[in-house]
Motif scaffolding. Structure first.
Motif, short mmCIF file in Angstrom:
data_model
loop_
_atom_site.label_atom_id
_atom_site.label_comp_id
_atom_site.label_asym_id
_atom_site.label_seq_id
_atom_site.Cartn_x
_atom_site.Cartn_y
_atom_site.Cartn_z
N GLN A 267 0.88 -1.20 -0.07
CA GLN A 267 0.07 0.00 0.00
C GLN A 267 0.90 1.18 -0.03
OE1 GLN A 267 -2.79 0.26 3.29
NE2 GLN A 267 -3.45 2.03 2.66
N HIS A 268 1.93 1.31 0.83
CA HIS A 268 2.71 2.60 1.00
C HIS A 268 3.62 2.64 -0.44
CE1 HIS A 268 1.74 3.20 5.05
NE2 HIS A 268 1.98 2.31 5.38
N ALA A 269 3.99 1.28 -0.82
CA ALA A 269 4.82 1.56 -1.92
C ALA A 269 4.02 1.91 -3.29
CB ALA A 269 5.54 0.05 -2.43
N ARG A 270 2.86 1.37 -3.33
CA ARG A 270 2.05 2.03 -4.57
C ARG A 270 1.63 3.46 -4.34
NH1 ARG A 270 -1.62 0.09 -8.15
NH2 ARG A 270 -1.36 -2.08 -7.48
N ALA A 271 1.46 4.00 -3.07
CA ALA A 271 1.36 5.24 -3.01
C ALA A 271 2.37 6.17 -3.33
CB ALA A 271 0.85 5.81 -1.56
N ALA A 272 3.62 5.70 -3.18
CA ALA A 272 4.81 6.38 -3.58
C ALA A 272 5.07 6.47 -5.19
CB ALA A 272 5.91 5.72 -2.77
N LEU A 273 4.74 5.25 -5.69
CA LEU A 273 4.97 5.11 -7.13
C LEU A 273 3.74 5.94 -7.84
CD1 LEU A 273 5.61 1.25 -7.19
CD2 LEU A 273 7.22 3.06 -8.17
N GLU A 274 2.56 5.92 -7.35
CA GLU A 274 1.47 6.70 -7.94
C GLU A 274 1.78 8.31 -7.71
OE1 GLU A 274 -2.07 5.21 -6.20
OE2 GLU A 274 -2.11 3.51 -7.58
N ARG A 275 2.49 8.64 -6.79
CA ARG A 275 2.85 10.13 -6.54
C ARG A 275 3.73 10.49 -7.50
NH1 ARG A 275 6.33 12.62 -3.15
NH2 ARG A 275 6.82 10.98 -1.82
N ILE A 276 4.83 9.48 -7.72
CA ILE A 276 5.65 9.80 -8.65
C ILE A 276 5.04 10.05 -10.18
CG2 ILE A 276 7.61 9.12 -9.99
CD1 ILE A 276 8.67 7.63 -7.33
N ARG A 277 4.34 8.88 -10.25
CA ARG A 277 3.71 8.76 -11.56
C ARG A 277 2.97 10.10 -11.95
NH1 ARG A 277 -1.23 4.89 -11.90
NH2 ARG A 277 -2.02 6.64 -10.69
N ASP A 278 2.14 10.68 -11.12
CA ASP A 278 1.35 11.86 -11.29
C ASP A 278 1.76 13.04 -11.11
OD1 ASP A 278 -0.79 9.90 -11.55
OD2 ASP A 278 -1.34 9.94 -9.46
N HIS A 279 3.08 13.26 -11.03
CA HIS A 279 3.94 14.29 -10.98
C HIS A 279 3.99 15.23 -12.29
CE1 HIS A 279 6.87 17.39 -9.38
NE2 HIS A 279 7.52 17.20 -10.51
N ALA A 280 3.41 16.56 -12.19
CA ALA A 280 3.39 16.99 -13.54
C ALA A 280 4.77 17.14 -14.18
CB ALA A 280 2.86 18.46 -13.38
N GLY A 281 4.86 16.88 -15.49
CA GLY A 281 5.92 17.09 -16.23
C GLY A 281 7.27 16.04 -15.93
N LEU A 282 6.61 14.91 -15.70
CA LEU A 282 7.36 13.83 -15.40
C LEU A 282 8.33 13.24 -16.51
CD1 LEU A 282 8.29 11.96 -13.04
CD2 LEU A 282 6.75 10.05 -13.93
N SER A 283 9.66 13.26 -16.31
CA SER A 283 10.37 12.82 -17.31
C SER A 283 10.36 11.39 -17.91
CB SER A 283 11.83 12.77 -16.99
OG SER A 283 12.11 11.55 -16.12
N ARG A 284 10.06 11.17 -19.44
CA ARG A 284 9.75 9.92 -19.82
C ARG A 284 10.46 8.50 -19.49
NH1 ARG A 284 10.58 9.40 -26.38
NH2 ARG A 284 10.38 11.60 -26.14
N ASP A 285 11.80 8.93 -19.06
CA ASP A 285 12.59 7.71 -18.45
C ASP A 285 11.90 7.42 -17.28
OD1 ASP A 285 14.24 9.83 -19.88
OD2 ASP A 285 15.55 7.95 -19.90
N VAL A 286 11.68 8.14 -16.29
CA VAL A 286 11.01 7.63 -15.04
C VAL A 286 9.45 7.31 -15.22
CG1 VAL A 286 10.41 8.76 -12.75
CG2 VAL A 286 12.57 9.47 -13.82
N LEU A 287 8.85 7.82 -15.97
CA LEU A 287 7.58 7.37 -16.16
C LEU A 287 7.19 6.02 -16.70
CD1 LEU A 287 4.34 8.00 -16.24
CD2 LEU A 287 4.73 8.95 -18.46
#
Length: 295
Positions: A267-287
């Motif tokens: 649950q905590h890992a998913r929340a962290a990953l989703e927060r990264i994924r939903d960050h505005a302007g996230l780089s393609r490599d990280v996405l």
């Protein structure tokens, strides 16, 4: 079996045959070769052991592995101490394979003795650190002290400060200093890593520093896989992704195995990953890394 017992709140029973086999190895190190015995006495890392489990409880696995190490140290303290003394170098450093094996086995003995967490064992490690005429012995002592769990360990503080003071202008050696702390099994490792991000030795724009401190922490099974560990590494990924998308994406891969852990950690890992994924302007490599991890 030990991991399951600890997870169930039970005390594991260590087989006497394991102690007997270890004692025999220590007694016959000369015939078998010091390098071989050192390798045999080095238990697999927690990440390696985790791959054999369907669902990973990092706390139980950590306790089981270190419980076995402490049990061996308690049962074989005299043997480890005697062999450590026997393997004291008698001359100047030499890079021969035979001497390398002797150093490796002596450092394994030191690490086991530090499992006892006594003033004597800590001082033994500090003495080796201060008297070593080669990086292998000095760093082995430093790494062993970096894992001492006691809240108050002046020998640990002394060694860490002295090592940095001596080697602060050698970038690759400082990287080892950072990794020794970020891979430590101490309960306060996350706080230590956070503090080190503000240390002059760390530079978030330098990939080697990021790998030595942050990516190494991401491989620290017991200390990374917590709500705080996930949130911290996610923050670092977001801090990095504009500066160096490739390095940020490699750091994000710390989350690759998140589905192997228990429901709360997932649950905590998913929340962290989703927060990264939903960050505005996230780089393609990280996405790409994060999307694949969540898929």
């Amino acid at each position: 079996d030990a991991t399951a017992a600890i997870a169930a709140g039970q005390t594991p029973v260590w087989p006497a045959s394991f102690v007997d086999a270890t004692r025999h190895l220590l007694k016959t190190h000369a015939q078998r070769g010091a390098a071989f015995v050192a390798e045999v006495l080095t238990l697999p890392g927690e990440s390696t052991l985790a791959e054999a489990l369907h669902i990973v409880d990092p706390d139980a696995l950590h306790a089981a592995r270190n419980g076995l190490r402490r049990h061996l140290a308690e049962q074989l303290e005299r043997e480890f101490s005697a062999l450590y003394t026997t393997l004291v170098p008698t001359g100047a450093y030499t890079p021969s394979s035979e001497e390398a094996g002797r150093r490796a086995l002596r450092n394994v003995c030191l690490a086991y003795l530090l499992e006892l967490d006594t003033e004597e064992s800590r001082q033994l490690a500090l003495t080796q650190f201060e008297c070593a005429d080669n990086m292998t012995d000095q760093f082995a002592a430093l790494s062993a002290l970096a894992n001492v769990n006691a809240e108050d360990c002046p020998q640990r503080d002394t060694a860490l400060a002295a090592f940095y003071q001596r080697w602060q202008h050698e970038a690759l050696v400082v990287d080892k200093w950072l990794s020794a702390q970020s891979t430590s099994r101490r309960p306060d490792t996350l706080a230590t890593v956070k503090a080190l991000t503000a240390h002059p030795a760390f530079d978030i724009t330098n990939p080697n520093k990021v790998y030595s401190l942050l990516r190494a922490f991401g491989g620290n099974l017991a200390r990374f896989h917590t709500a705080g560990g996930y949130a911290f590494v996610a923050d670092c990924v977001l801090q990095l992704h504009d500066r160096n998308p490739q390095v940020a994406s490699r750091l994000a891969r710390s989350f690759d195995r998140w589905k192997k852990f228990d429901a709360e950690r997932q649950q905590h890992a998913r929340a962290a990953l989703e927060r990264i994924r939903d960050h505005a302007g996230l780089s393609r490599d990280v996405l790409e890394v994060v999307t694949r991890a969540l898929g």
